[in-house]
Enzyme design. Sequence first.
Site, PDB file in Angstrom:
ATOM      1  NE  ARG A   1      -2.824   0.358   3.485  1.00  0.00           N
ATOM      2  CZ  ARG A   1      -2.194   0.258   4.587  1.00  0.00           C
ATOM      3  NH1 ARG A   1      -1.497   1.835   4.776  1.00  0.00           N
ATOM      4  NH2 ARG A   1      -1.765  -0.217   5.009  1.00  0.00           N
TER       5      ARG A   1
ATOM      6  CE1 TYR B   1     -16.803  11.451 -15.524  1.00  0.00           C
ATOM      7  CE2 TYR B   1     -16.495  10.983 -13.176  1.00  0.00           C
ATOM      8  CZ  TYR B   1     -16.614  10.597 -14.408  1.00  0.00           C
ATOM      9  OH  TYR B   1     -17.107   9.574 -14.551  1.00  0.00           O
TER      10      TYR B   1
ATOM     11  CG  ASP C   1     -10.220  15.855 -14.626  1.00  0.00           C
ATOM     12  OD1 ASP C   1      -9.611  15.326 -15.260  1.00  0.00           O
ATOM     13  OD2 ASP C   1     -11.405  15.560 -13.576  1.00  0.00           O
TER      14      ASP C   1
ATOM     15  CE  LYS D   1     -13.581   8.323 -18.097  1.00  0.00           C
ATOM     16  NZ  LYS D   1     -13.423   9.257 -17.354  1.00  0.00           N
TER      17      LYS D   1
HETATM   18  C1  LIG Z   1     -13.841  10.200 -16.620  1.00  0.00           C
HETATM   19  C2  LIG Z   1     -13.272  10.970 -15.776  1.00  0.00           C
HETATM   20  C3  LIG Z   1     -13.073  11.411 -14.310  1.00  0.00           C
HETATM   21  C4  LIG Z   1     -13.445   9.524 -13.717  1.00  0.00           C
HETATM   22  O1  LIG Z   1     -12.691   8.781 -13.453  1.00  0.00           O
HETATM   23  P1  LIG Z   1     -12.966   7.206 -13.121  1.00  0.00           P
HETATM   24  O2  LIG Z   1     -11.496   7.155 -13.424  1.00  0.00           O
HETATM   25  O3  LIG Z   1     -14.204   7.610 -14.529  1.00  0.00           O
HETATM   26  O4  LIG Z   1     -12.812   7.431 -11.672  1.00  0.00           O
HETATM   27  C5  LIG Z   1     -12.543  12.005 -13.640  1.00  0.00           C
HETATM   28  N1  LIG Z   1     -12.626  13.187 -14.550  1.00  0.00           N
HETATM   29  C6  LIG Z   1     -13.243  13.216 -15.756  1.00  0.00           C
HETATM   30  C7  LIG Z   1     -12.746  14.185 -16.198  1.00  0.00           C
HETATM   31  C8  LIG Z   1     -13.446  11.944 -16.347  1.00  0.00           C
HETATM   32  O5  LIG Z   1     -13.962  12.103 -17.695  1.00  0.00           O
END
Ligand SMILES: *Cc1c(COP(=O)(O)O)cnc(C)c1O
Length: 377
Positions: free
Chosen positions: A45, A97, A169, A194
Site C-alpha cells: 500500500r 465531470y 483535471d 480514458k
Molecule cells: C472519467 C472521468 C473522471 C473519473 O474517472 P474514473 O476513472 O471513471 O473514476 C474524472 N474526470 C474526468 C474529466 C473524467 O472524464
Amino acid sequence: MKKKTQLIHGGISSDPYTGAVSIPIYQSSTFKQDGVGNFTYEYARTGNPTREALEKLIADIEGGARGFAFGSGMAAISAVVHLFSSGDHLILTDDVYGGSFRVMTKVFNRFGIEVSFVDTTDLDAVKAEIRPETKAIFVETPTNPLLKVTDIKAVSAIAKEHHLLFIVDNTFSTPYWQNPIALGADIVLHSATKYLGGHSDVVAGLAVTATEKLGEDLHFIQNSTGGILGPQDSWILMRGIKTLGIRMEEIESNTKAIIEMLQEEEAVGKIFYPGLADHPGHEVHQSQAGGFGGMVSFTVENEEKAREVVKNVRYFTLAESLGAVESLISVPPLMTHASIPRERRLELGIEDGLVRISVGLEDAEDLVDDLRSALRK
Ligand SMILES: *Cc1c(COP(=O)(O)O)cnc(C)c1O
C-alpha cells in the site's frame, strides 16, 4: 527529451533489478527486510515497484515532482480533496465531470468541505467567489460535453495571488497535449481510464504534484486512505502510455476529417470543438495545448434524431467513457447528464439533441462514411 521519447523512456524505463525492458508485475503485498527497518519497499500500500514505475512515469510526463496511482480517477480526486479540512471552501468549474460534482456535493459536504461551482472561463466570476475560507480552485479544461476552455495560466495567477492550491483535471487533453504544471498548476489529475490507458481495459486514476512537499502530503493521504492502483493495472497503464503520442496524433487527424464532414451535413446544428476558430475557447486552448483532442459534441434537431443517429452508426459504439481505440458515441442529455434537470441542462447549453463522440483509431474514411450515413438516414 521530446514527448514521444519521454512516454517510452521517462520514469523508470527498465527494471533496475532484472534489466527487464518491460517493468515486471511485482505481484507482492509485502517485502522481506534485511534486518528491522532496512528495506526499499515495506508494504505494497505504501509502495510497490510496479506502481512506483508508473508513478515516476506520470510525474515525468506531466513535468511534476511526484506521481501517484489510484484505483480510479475518482479515487485520485478524492485523495486530493483529503488534503483539505472541515470549513475549507473550494471553487470548481461549473461543468466538472459528474462524478466530481457528486463526490463534492454528496460525500465531502458531509465532512464540512464547502464548494462553489463557477464558470471558470470567466475570470471575474472566479475572483468574485473567493472567500476567506477558500483554499483551492479546481478546474477541468476542456470540459464535457461542451468543451469549454479555462485559461490555466490566468487562473493560476489568481490562485497564487490568494495563496490557493490550483488543481487541474487534465483528462481530456492528456499530458501529450497539455501540461498544466508548466502553466502554474499545483496538482494535475487524470482519469487514466480514458486516453492514458487508451484501450477500454483498465480503470485507474493518477495525480501529479508540482512540488516534493505537496507530494509528501499526498503520499501520506494515499498511504493513509489506501485507494492505490494494483500492480497488474499499473502495468497495463504503462503499456498504454507508451503509445499515447502516436494515438493522440492519429485521433487528432481522424477528428479533423469528421469535423469537416459534420460542417457539411444539413442535419448538424452547432459543433463544439476547441479546434474550430469560432469556438469561444479556441485561442486560449491553442495557447496552452499542443492539440485539440478527439472529443466533439454536436447538435441535431431533437432527442428523437439523436436516438436515431446513435442507433444507425456501425463503427461508433454507444457507450459512456472516452479516449479509447474504439470510437464511442453518446447522447449526454439522456446518458451522462440525465440526472441534471432539463432546465439546468438547457441553461448550461446541453440541448436535447446533443450528441457526443470520442474519436478512436479506426480508418478515418470508415468513420466519416459511417457517421454521415447515420445522420442522413
Ligand atoms: C472519467 C472521468 C473522471 C473519473 O474517472 P474514473 O476513472 O471513471 O473514476 C474524472 N474526470 C474526468 C474529466 C473524467 O472524464
